[in-house]
Write a protein that holds these residues in place. Sequence first.
Motif, PDB file in Angstrom:
ATOM      1  N   LEU A 138      41.962  39.421  27.006  1.00 23.96           N
ATOM      2  CA  LEU A 138      42.067  40.642  27.514  1.00 23.96           C
ATOM      3  C   LEU A 138      41.765  40.696  29.375  1.00 23.96           C
ATOM      4  N   LYS A 139      42.084  40.802  30.068  1.00 21.43           N
ATOM      5  CA  LYS A 139      41.765  40.580  31.334  1.00 21.43           C
ATOM      6  C   LYS A 139      42.109  41.928  31.991  1.00 21.43           C
ATOM      7  N   THR A 140      40.836  42.989  31.356  1.00 24.51           N
ATOM      8  CA  THR A 140      40.762  43.744  32.223  1.00 24.51           C
ATOM      9  C   THR A 140      40.022  43.836  34.024  1.00 24.51           C
ATOM     10  N   HIS A 141      40.565  45.288  34.117  1.00 25.32           N
ATOM     11  CA  HIS A 141      40.554  45.005  35.551  1.00 25.32           C
ATOM     12  C   HIS A 141      39.055  45.608  36.235  1.00 25.32           C
ATOM     13  N   LYS A 142      39.149  44.085  37.316  1.00 25.00           N
ATOM     14  CA  LYS A 142      37.990  44.512  38.644  1.00 25.00           C
ATOM     15  C   LYS A 142      36.878  43.869  37.701  1.00 25.00           C
ATOM     16  N   THR A 143      36.759  42.897  36.747  1.00 19.74           N
ATOM     17  CA  THR A 143      35.283  42.603  35.680  1.00 19.74           C
ATOM     18  C   THR A 143      35.307  41.275  36.036  1.00 19.74           C
ATOM     19  N   GLY A 144      35.639  40.339  36.861  1.00 21.80           N
ATOM     20  CA  GLY A 144      35.775  38.832  36.923  1.00 21.80           C
ATOM     21  C   GLY A 144      37.033  38.009  36.272  1.00 21.80           C
ATOM     22  N   GLY A 145      37.610  39.197  35.441  1.00 20.44           N
ATOM     23  CA  GLY A 145      38.632  38.385  34.553  1.00 20.44           C
ATOM     24  C   GLY A 145      39.763  37.114  35.204  1.00 20.44           C
ATOM     25  N   SER A 146      39.859  37.084  36.773  1.00 17.63           N
ATOM     26  CA  SER A 146      40.784  36.624  37.718  1.00 17.63           C
ATOM     27  C   SER A 146      40.279  34.953  37.487  1.00 17.63           C
ATOM     28  N   SER A 147      38.568  34.627  37.133  1.00 20.01           N
ATOM     29  CA  SER A 147      38.228  33.454  37.465  1.00 20.01           C
ATOM     30  C   SER A 147      38.478  32.840  35.864  1.00 20.01           C
ATOM     31  N   VAL A 148      38.131  33.476  34.949  1.00 14.97           N
ATOM     32  CA  VAL A 148      39.114  33.829  33.926  1.00 14.97           C
ATOM     33  C   VAL A 148      39.856  32.843  33.232  1.00 14.97           C
ATOM     34  N   VAL A 149      41.074  33.837  33.879  1.00 16.89           N
ATOM     35  CA  VAL A 149      42.284  32.841  33.379  1.00 16.89           C
ATOM     36  C   VAL A 149      42.468  31.929  34.322  1.00 16.89           C
ATOM     37  N   ASN A 150      41.551  31.862  35.475  1.00 19.10           N
ATOM     38  CA  ASN A 150      41.893  30.005  36.160  1.00 19.10           C
ATOM     39  C   ASN A 150      41.742  29.293  35.375  1.00 19.10           C
ATOM     40  N   ILE A 151      40.527  29.243  34.142  1.00 16.77           N
ATOM     41  CA  ILE A 151      40.227  28.381  33.321  1.00 16.77           C
ATOM     42  C   ILE A 151      40.762  28.157  32.240  1.00 16.77           C
ATOM     43  N   LEU A 152      41.169  29.365  32.165  1.00 18.79           N
ATOM     44  CA  LEU A 152      42.530  29.524  30.719  1.00 18.79           C
ATOM     45  C   LEU A 152      44.341  29.228  31.146  1.00 18.79           C
ATOM     46  N   HIS A 153      44.349  28.752  32.755  1.00 19.23           N
ATOM     47  CA  HIS A 153      45.870  28.126  32.990  1.00 19.23           C
ATOM     48  C   HIS A 153      45.761  26.814  33.340  1.00 19.23           C
ATOM     49  N   ARG A 154      43.988  26.212  33.141  1.00 22.90           N
ATOM     50  CA  ARG A 154      44.142  24.919  33.547  1.00 22.90           C
ATOM     51  C   ARG A 154      43.593  24.258  32.717  1.00 22.90           C
ATOM     52  N   PHE A 155      43.214  24.070  31.662  1.00 23.83           N
ATOM     53  CA  PHE A 155      42.863  24.417  30.308  1.00 23.83           C
ATOM     54  C   PHE A 155      44.632  24.102  29.503  1.00 23.83           C
TER      55      PHE A 155
END
Length: 396
Positions: A59-76
């Motif tokens: 769950l990517k919440t807003h303005k919490t640093g979630g975009s960095s986590v999404v990049n990890i998931l995208h690459r994995f």
Amino acid sequence: MKLPPACCRFQTLGAALGVCVTIGFTVQLLGGPFQRRVPPAPPGPPPSPCQPHTHLVFLKTHKTGGSSVVNILHRFGEARGLRFALPHRYQFGYPGGFRAERVKGFSPGGPPFDIICHHMRFNLSEVQRVMPNDSFYFSIVRDPGTLGESAFAYYRSAAPAFRRAPSLAAFLASPERFYRPGVRGNHYARNLQWFDFGLPPASPGDAAAVAAALAALDRAFPLVLLAEHFDESLVLLRRALCWPEDAVVAFAHNGRSLGGAAARPTAAQAARLRAWNALDWALYAHLNRSFWRRAEAFGAARLRDEAARLRGRRAALARRCLRGGGPVPARSVPDGRLRPFQPPGGGARILGYALRDGLPPAERERCARMATPELQYKDVLDRRQFGGNATAGGGG
């Protein structure tokens, strides 16, 4: 990083001996006959290592640093050919509640998805229609004392309550002057994390309702990361997912420049933001306690060492991959595929990454994936799964 001191109790040797002395008496009381001792089984193969989780709900919440986590998931996911549950554009009908039909290519009984990680307003029953039963659910939260200031800068044009206020200080002096509940876009202006988790409306003074909502959140999400302790969060996430260390090395995404008029909130402003966002503060305080209980169980020294190792690996890759070794203003990113989206209104200037010249092709590709913003990476995944010519054109 300080962890609360653990208090451990140990059984004494005398107690253990006492147990041994009473074994015969206990057996007689139970009426059980003595049994012939069974010889131990021959040693078998060592236990197999854990298997990496590949069914993931973030769950990517807003303005919490979630975009960095999404990049990890995208690459994995891309490296392993996993199937992403993607929105038709860039969010799943947000701010409306998530529905399975918002997923591109979803059909009941159709092929399963492996990862879902883009913005939504969480709805567990609908997510379960899309994702496998063994999916690992996690999210990320941030202190509303800093999140509120970031939301004010980023969503100034999207939230009428923010748009009407001449400054953050003016808004905090009398937020009721500017805020009207139910007005489209004003969810960004109050209790944004509570909203993103899809929790029911509640009065902060209704302790029972707040506790019930947080208990439901705990049942759905076995792990929630903390933005303020991002590296420690990634260590605990990696261990929970049974991933290799390099899988969670990432550059920070969607960060903004604090030059010019932008500034961190003062201590007084942070306190007012927490009071204004009382439900978010209750949510954050609850999840903060849960996080440190998990960290204590993991081990303070171990967590500190692994987080330091993660930071060292990130710094080495930044020196190797990035021009200047870190983020730069978007106008300094020559490659449009790596240039981050800028929110309308000019209230926040989002930083991006420019790659060093002369990188070998394979290394350049790896560095580019680490530097690719969320919107462009979503388009890469969309083309891989569905073909076509998706292009980034907005988000949040």
